[in-house]
Design a protein around this motif. Structure first.
Motif, PDB file in Angstrom:
ATOM      1  N   ALA A   1      80.738  68.466  53.746  1.00 16.00           N
ATOM      2  CA  ALA A   1      80.061  67.373  52.847  1.00 16.00           C
ATOM      3  C   ALA A   1      80.835  66.808  51.739  1.00 16.00           C
ATOM      4  CB  ALA A   1      78.615  68.260  52.300  1.00 16.00           C
ATOM      5  N   MET A   2      80.786  65.316  51.626  1.00 12.89           N
ATOM      6  CA  MET A   2      81.557  65.038  50.412  1.00 12.89           C
ATOM      7  C   MET A   2      81.094  63.964  49.606  1.00 12.89           C
ATOM      8  SD  MET A   2      85.067  63.608  52.978  1.00 12.89           S
ATOM      9  CE  MET A   2      86.002  63.178  51.548  1.00 12.89           C
ATOM     10  N   THR A   3      81.266  64.223  48.379  1.00 13.59           N
ATOM     11  CA  THR A   3      80.678  63.274  47.481  1.00 13.59           C
ATOM     12  C   THR A   3      81.720  62.514  46.770  1.00 13.59           C
ATOM     13  OG1 THR A   3      79.051  65.017  46.722  1.00 13.59           O
ATOM     14  CG2 THR A   3      79.719  63.180  45.111  1.00 13.59           C
TER      15      THR A   3
ATOM     16  N   HIS B   1      83.130  64.653  39.374  1.00 18.08           N
ATOM     17  CA  HIS B   1      82.452  65.876  39.768  1.00 18.08           C
ATOM     18  C   HIS B   1      81.018  65.831  40.345  1.00 18.08           C
ATOM     19  CE1 HIS B   1      85.678  67.500  36.711  1.00 18.08           C
ATOM     20  NE2 HIS B   1      85.412  68.627  37.477  1.00 18.08           N
ATOM     21  N   ASP B   2      80.732  66.555  41.160  1.00 16.22           N
ATOM     22  CA  ASP B   2      79.726  66.540  41.800  1.00 16.22           C
ATOM     23  C   ASP B   2      78.277  66.686  40.896  1.00 16.22           C
ATOM     24  OD1 ASP B   2      77.379  66.400  43.662  1.00 16.22           O
ATOM     25  OD2 ASP B   2      77.518  68.616  44.044  1.00 16.22           O
TER      26      ASP B   2
ATOM     27  N   VAL C   1      83.302  59.817  44.181  1.00 19.80           N
ATOM     28  CA  VAL C   1      82.792  59.332  42.882  1.00 19.80           C
ATOM     29  C   VAL C   1      83.814  58.167  42.517  1.00 19.80           C
ATOM     30  CG1 VAL C   1      82.669  59.718  40.312  1.00 19.80           C
ATOM     31  CG2 VAL C   1      81.991  61.477  42.178  1.00 19.80           C
TER      32      VAL C   1
ATOM     33  N   HIS D   1      77.122  57.897  37.188  1.00 19.85           N
ATOM     34  CA  HIS D   1      76.787  58.979  37.820  1.00 19.85           C
ATOM     35  C   HIS D   1      76.152  60.359  37.311  1.00 19.85           C
ATOM     36  CE1 HIS D   1      79.393  57.218  41.215  1.00 19.85           C
ATOM     37  NE2 HIS D   1      80.402  57.025  40.359  1.00 19.85           N
TER      38      HIS D   1
ATOM     39  N   THR E   1      76.313  69.888  41.198  1.00 23.72           N
ATOM     40  CA  THR E   1      76.947  70.956  40.707  1.00 23.72           C
ATOM     41  C   THR E   1      76.837  71.138  39.117  1.00 23.72           C
ATOM     42  OG1 THR E   1      78.556  71.067  42.744  1.00 23.72           O
ATOM     43  CG2 THR E   1      79.343  72.288  40.781  1.00 23.72           C
TER      44      THR E   1
ATOM     45  N   ARG F   1      67.531  70.614  49.300  1.00 25.85           N
ATOM     46  CA  ARG F   1      68.524  70.192  49.503  1.00 25.85           C
ATOM     47  C   ARG F   1      69.135  70.116  50.987  1.00 25.85           C
ATOM     48  NH1 ARG F   1      71.873  72.847  44.046  1.00 25.85           N
ATOM     49  NH2 ARG F   1      70.883  71.298  42.536  1.00 25.85           N
TER      50      ARG F   1
ATOM     51  N   THR G   1      65.197  63.852  48.409  1.00 23.15           N
ATOM     52  CA  THR G   1      65.490  63.580  46.956  1.00 23.15           C
ATOM     53  C   THR G   1      64.445  63.995  45.954  1.00 23.15           C
ATOM     54  OG1 THR G   1      67.075  62.089  47.647  1.00 23.15           O
ATOM     55  CG2 THR G   1      66.510  61.985  45.342  1.00 23.15           C
TER      56      THR G   1
END
Length: 227
Positions: free
Chosen positions: A9-11, A202-203, A13, A196, A206, A95, A100
């Motif tokens: 899984a990639m976020t 940063h995610d 930014v 964001h 998290t 999640r 959402t």
């Protein structure tokens, strides 16, 4: 030749705003990952997140709701620790489902369990910092909040929130001068992304989890002495 298939899984930014299209974002990711094809080449494949309608996730959710109703009816959820664990599980399922709306509701429920941070908006700089201070305000000296988003710790000294990198903590000891950690810094708004709703690069999830599911650790101060 060895071919290894992994799912991650990639976020992403992007300070300058979103990509023009999903395709352009995937092209950029492919170029980044294939910067050295002499060593290894990467082929990207888009996959859809698991849905509640498919697989066994909906069965897990139904089982959870059934158990939750039984716990609620029995009065067991009056126990704060059990209620917290149930809400964390509900958030984890939401999640995993990529839902959402359910995620937002579950996060709100978790936040309401902690009176110290209930009134803070965790999606803003002032709200996040204020909530971190509130969580530490009633803790005894030598208590730090584990900040997995920054790979470090947060401490409250003389009303100021400090961030300490993990590499600056050795054997649970922090070098201080006049009571303030030497290698610490004060998180400021210049590294917060309003777009964001989190610290830059940063995610967001998290970032919020640091406050919604706080973990506290003890540390000792090692005061510098003048020669």
């Amino acid at each position: 030749m060895n071919i290894t298939k992994v799912t991650v899984a990639m976020t992403v930014v992007r300070p300058n705003g979103p990509f023009k299209s999903e395709a352009s974002m995937l092209d950029w990711m492919s170029l980044c990952l294939n910067c050295n094809t002499n060593n290894a080449a990467v082929v990207l494949e888009k996959i859809s997140p698991p849905s509640m309608a498919g697989g066994g996730l909906w069965r897990i959710n139904d089982a959870f709701e059934s158990v939750n109703k039984l716990l609620d009816a029995s009065g067991a959820l009056d126990n704060a620790e059990l209620q917290f664990a149930v809400y964390v599980l509900r958030l984890t399922i939401a999640r995993a489902a990529g839902d959402t709306a359910r995620c937002e509701a579950a996060e709100k429920s978790l936040q309401e369990l902690s009176p110290a941070i209930t009134e803070f908006d965790l999606a803003t700089f002032d709200g996040w910092v204020g909530a971190a201070k509130a969580l530490l305000a009633d803790k005894p000296p030598g208590t730090a909040l584990d900040d997995s988003a920054f790979q470090g710790y947060l401490v409250l000294e003389q009303g100021t929130l400090y961030a300490i990198p993990k590499h600056a903590v050795e054997d649970n000891k922090v070098v201080t001068e006049w009571g303030v950690p030497v290698d610490a810094y004060v998180p400021d708004q210049s590294i917060w992304s309003d777009e964001h709703k989190a610290w830059e690069a940063h995610d967001p999830m998290t970032n919020r989890d640091v406050l919604l599911m706080p973990r506290f650790v003890k540390y000792e101060k090692s005061e510098l002495t003048s020669s």
